[in-house]
Design an enzyme around this catalytic site. Structure first.
Site, PDB file in Angstrom:
ATOM      1  N   GLU A  25     125.957  65.259  53.815  1.00 46.13           N
ATOM      2  CA  GLU A  25     126.991  66.023  54.078  1.00 46.13           C
ATOM      3  C   GLU A  25     126.070  67.141  54.629  1.00 46.13           C
ATOM      4  O   GLU A  25     125.134  67.696  54.099  1.00 46.13           O
ATOM      5  CB  GLU A  25     127.735  66.423  52.757  1.00 46.13           C
ATOM      6  CG  GLU A  25     128.745  67.606  53.319  1.00 46.13           C
ATOM      7  CD  GLU A  25     129.758  67.824  52.067  1.00 46.13           C
ATOM      8  OE1 GLU A  25     130.363  66.861  51.693  1.00 46.13           O
ATOM      9  OE2 GLU A  25     129.512  69.156  51.560  1.00 46.13           O
ATOM     10  N   PHE A  27     126.936  71.308  56.211  1.00 44.23           N
ATOM     11  CA  PHE A  27     127.986  72.358  56.664  1.00 44.23           C
ATOM     12  C   PHE A  27     127.628  73.245  57.697  1.00 44.23           C
ATOM     13  O   PHE A  27     126.559  73.060  58.270  1.00 44.23           O
ATOM     14  CB  PHE A  27     128.070  73.254  55.339  1.00 44.23           C
ATOM     15  CG  PHE A  27     126.556  74.143  55.317  1.00 44.23           C
ATOM     16  CD1 PHE A  27     126.562  75.443  55.798  1.00 44.23           C
ATOM     17  CD2 PHE A  27     126.097  74.004  54.186  1.00 44.23           C
ATOM     18  CE1 PHE A  27     125.580  76.272  55.705  1.00 44.23           C
ATOM     19  CE2 PHE A  27     124.610  74.787  54.131  1.00 44.23           C
ATOM     20  CZ  PHE A  27     124.563  75.741  54.682  1.00 44.23           C
ATOM     21  N   HIS A  85     135.518  66.513  57.824  1.00 39.86           N
ATOM     22  CA  HIS A  85     136.293  67.183  56.840  1.00 39.86           C
ATOM     23  C   HIS A  85     137.445  67.775  57.681  1.00 39.86           C
ATOM     24  O   HIS A  85     137.434  68.271  58.748  1.00 39.86           O
ATOM     25  CB  HIS A  85     135.404  68.208  56.031  1.00 39.86           C
ATOM     26  CG  HIS A  85     134.511  67.591  54.990  1.00 39.86           C
ATOM     27  ND1 HIS A  85     134.306  68.482  53.846  1.00 39.86           N
ATOM     28  CD2 HIS A  85     133.610  66.697  55.122  1.00 39.86           C
ATOM     29  CE1 HIS A  85     133.313  67.699  53.428  1.00 39.86           C
ATOM     30  NE2 HIS A  85     132.965  66.762  54.195  1.00 39.86           N
ATOM     31  N   ALA A 132     146.796  67.196  49.933  1.00 44.65           N
ATOM     32  CA  ALA A 132     146.025  66.139  50.908  1.00 44.65           C
ATOM     33  C   ALA A 132     146.538  64.974  50.976  1.00 44.65           C
ATOM     34  O   ALA A 132     146.736  64.496  52.194  1.00 44.65           O
ATOM     35  CB  ALA A 132     144.526  65.785  49.989  1.00 44.65           C
ATOM     36  N   TYR A 278     124.840  65.800  49.053  1.00 43.37           N
ATOM     37  CA  TYR A 278     125.159  67.202  49.459  1.00 43.37           C
ATOM     38  C   TYR A 278     124.012  67.747  49.641  1.00 43.37           C
ATOM     39  O   TYR A 278     123.154  68.491  48.912  1.00 43.37           O
ATOM     40  CB  TYR A 278     125.931  67.659  48.501  1.00 43.37           C
ATOM     41  CG  TYR A 278     127.303  67.352  48.177  1.00 43.37           C
ATOM     42  CD1 TYR A 278     128.229  67.242  49.086  1.00 43.37           C
ATOM     43  CD2 TYR A 278     127.493  66.910  46.821  1.00 43.37           C
ATOM     44  CE1 TYR A 278     129.485  66.463  48.646  1.00 43.37           C
ATOM     45  CE2 TYR A 278     128.750  66.569  46.523  1.00 43.37           C
ATOM     46  CZ  TYR A 278     129.552  66.103  47.579  1.00 43.37           C
ATOM     47  OH  TYR A 278     130.916  65.610  47.372  1.00 43.37           O
TER      48      TYR A 278
END
Length: 618
Positions: A25, A27, A85, A132, A278
């Site tokens: 992942e 960002f 995302h 969601a 992450y």
């Protein structure tokens, strides 16, 4: 490709048990240079062979549109299967439609559908979806099964719901609404996670459960993230890390050991065969864990059984899926190549550069940020060379692995260059600035680690290729030497060594016909046609000429217009640097040579140049 399909494919092979797989992942950075540096990091981490990456969503403003742009770049240019995302809190349906449409058009087939954080002031969300589950139902209604949809889960409970049975029920609702896989929040309590997985399976959740793994880089970050996520830290983690908390190096070493042990337990539990890291946009800690688990070599070896599909990285954009040929000039500039051709809806004969296509010729497609480095970074990497000797020293440092990029080469020098690196260094010492090259290969197995590509049980071939800049007075002598060599071979009908040489103004000298297309890489595979994925031809060479000359112009401009980044002692050299860049554009010629005798020694082209008796630069 859909994540669930990739996971099934990876874990249904003949190897028992098949190696675990992994994903990363990232960002969205806050600055444009941060985005550029992240692309470079993602590009390097591609070589680890992740099943997919995902990119976080930041609702509202520039950051949310940047998510779409980064998904497109990762999918189309970097060739990374990408999951986007998408949060629905405070998101109007028009914005969600726009995000989904852009993802669809970029070839992305995977969405992580999230509620997102509620408003900080405690007010209700102003978006059109509250949960969601609502977003999942909307995506399914609008796009059917085009998207693989992932959902988030909380093995240690959700901070807004104390009742575990309700949390499990809400997750089951999301799965029943159309989710295909689950990615969990970070955790360190492996026993609790395994127990949680058992509860999920018991209530009928059968889709893949992907644990979210947070590497440990520093003690302070480890504690901060655990508190923010409200997760339990096992006592043995604290016992191991607390005594060394002030030594970041030891913390990362011990943290790698602890997290690796946790991951191994997860894999052995039978509930997990894939790990999602992450990364926090960092590289080292994640790579250390993968190495500790022996996953990097296992995955690489598994991938090499059939070789790589092509010798250059294939785009995953659906409109480029049939692209099978590229000019060699963009071998080290895939960003530029993809941006040039991004608006094409066809790839005639599988390649860019065909002047017969009505879409050919728009060089402005890559007009912005050709240099791909900020002024400060360009200065840090390459300084302000004021002479040809200083410029050649920069290239030599790159060839020796001391520099990670050049203005005309986005990444580090490849292992395939090692075969001829000593000769490339020698050419630069003698005033020929090398740009691109490849050695000759004759019948190398497609599974070979460095040079192999294509289906298994095949053989690959290459002609030696050499591209460089040299002074206009030298090129006249060199091309005459090559003409004499070709004539002495006794076959005047075709050149053993073919060449193109062109200056900034477009004055071209060549011994090739206008419509010649020379395959310099090809492969022979059982039951398939011969593949010829890399070519040299006139029209694309002239387009590359425009780009590479402009790179030198941009290099000059970014430094001379941003003096704040330049040290005082180097400012005195700036006028020499400007003069060198100007003279270079005026007096130097871009040339490429191909030795069409692919069974010949790699020394032939170099020996012809050495025969000119060029002096070593002082």
């Amino acid at each position: 490709m859909k994540i669930s399909e990739k996971l099934h494919q990876a874990h249904s092979g003949s190897t028992r048990p098949p190696p675990a797989t992994f994903s990363f992942e990232f960002f969205v950075p806050k600055t444009s240079q941060g985005v550029q540096n992240l692309y470079d990091r993602m590009d390097r981490m591609y070589d680890l062979n992740p099943i997919f990456i995902d990119i976080t969503w930041n609702a509202g403003g520039r950051s949310s549109s940047l998510t779409n742009e980064m998904v497109y770049t990762a999918q189309s240019t970097l060739g990374l299967e990408t999951c986007m995302h998408l949060t629905c809190t405070n998101m109007k349906i028009e914005l969600i439609d726009e995000a989904l449409s852009k993802a669809y058009k970029s070839g992305c087939q995977n969405i992580l559908a999230l509620r997102g954080d509620p408003p900080l002031d405690g007010s209700e969300s102003t978006g059109d979806f509250k949960y969601a589950k609502d977003l999942i139902l909307y995506i399914r209604k609008k796009y059917g099964n085009h998207f693989n949809i992932g959902v988030a889960a909380y093995p240690e409970g959700h901070p807004e719901e104390e009742d575990e049975s309700k949390t499990l029920h809400y997750l089951k609702e999301k799965c029943d609404a159309g989710a295909n896989f689950i990615i969990t929040q970070m955790f360190y309590d492996v026993d609790n996670f395994i127990s949680w997985c058992a509860k999920l399976r018991k209530i009928g959740v059968e889709i893949p459960i992907i644990p979210g793994i947070m590497p440990i880089s520093t003690y302070a970050a480890f504690i901060r993230r655990a508190k923010w996520s409200e997760i339990k830290i096992p006592p043995h983690f604290l016992e191991a890390l607390e005594p060394i908390k002030d030594d970041d190096f030891l913390v990362r070493e011990k943290g790698t050991e602890l997290v690796s042990e946790m991951c191994q337990q997860l894999i052995e539990s039978g509930y997990v065969n894939h790990l999602h890291f992450y990364t926090m946009n960092l590289e080292k800690a994640t790579v250390m864990i993968l190495e500790k688990l022996n996953l990097v070599e296992a995955i690489k070896s598994h991938d090499l059984v059939g070789g790589t599909e092509l010798p250059w990285r294939k785009s995953l954009h659906p409109e480029r899926s049939k692209e099978s040929i590229r000019p060699i000039f963009w071998q080290n500039r895939k960003y530029s190549y993809v941006s040039r051709t991004a608006t094409w809806d066809e790839f005639p004969n599988g390649r860019w550069g065909d002047s017969r296509s009505p879409a050919f010729g728009d060089i402005d497609l890559c007009a912005s940020e050709l240099l791909r480095q900020s002024p400060k970074r360009a200065y840090e990497l390459w300084g302000t060379p004021g002479s040809l000797k200083e410029l050649s020293d920069i290239v030599i440092s790159y060839l020796k692995g001391d520099l990670k990029s050049l203005p005309w080469s986005d990444g580090s020098v490849g292992d395939d260059t090692k075969v001829i690196v000593d000769d490339l260094v020698e050419l630069n010492k003698r005033g020929l600035l090398t740009m691109n090259s490849q050695p000759a290969l004759n019948s190398i197995k497609s599974s070979e680690k460095i040079f192999g590509w294509g289906p298994k049980n095949g053989y690959v071939y290459q002609k030696q290729y050499l591209e460089f800049f040299c002074h206009k007075d030298i090129i006249v002598k060199l091309l005459q030497t090559i003409d004499d060599y070709n004539n002495n071979q006794g076959d005047a009908s075709s050149a053993i060594i073919s060449y193109y040489a062109v200056d900034l103004k477009g004055n071209l000298t060549t011994n090739c016909n206008d419509d010649d297309i020379n395959a310099v890489t090809w492969g022979v595979f059982p039951g398939e046609e011969i593949l010829q994925p890399t070519i040299v031809e006139k029209t694309s060479f002239l387009a590359w000429k425009d780009e590479v000359y402009r790179l030198f112009s941009e290099w000059r401009k970014v430094l001379t217009s941003n003096l704040a980044d330049v040290k005082d002692e180097d400012k005195k050299n700036l006028h020499k640097f400007e003069k060198l860049m100007t003279e270079f554009s005026e007096d130097y010629v871009l040339c490429n040579l191909v030795n069409n005798d692919f069974i010949d020694s790699n020394s032939t082209l170099f020996n012809l140049i050495y025969g000119l008796d060029l002096q070593v630069l002082e």
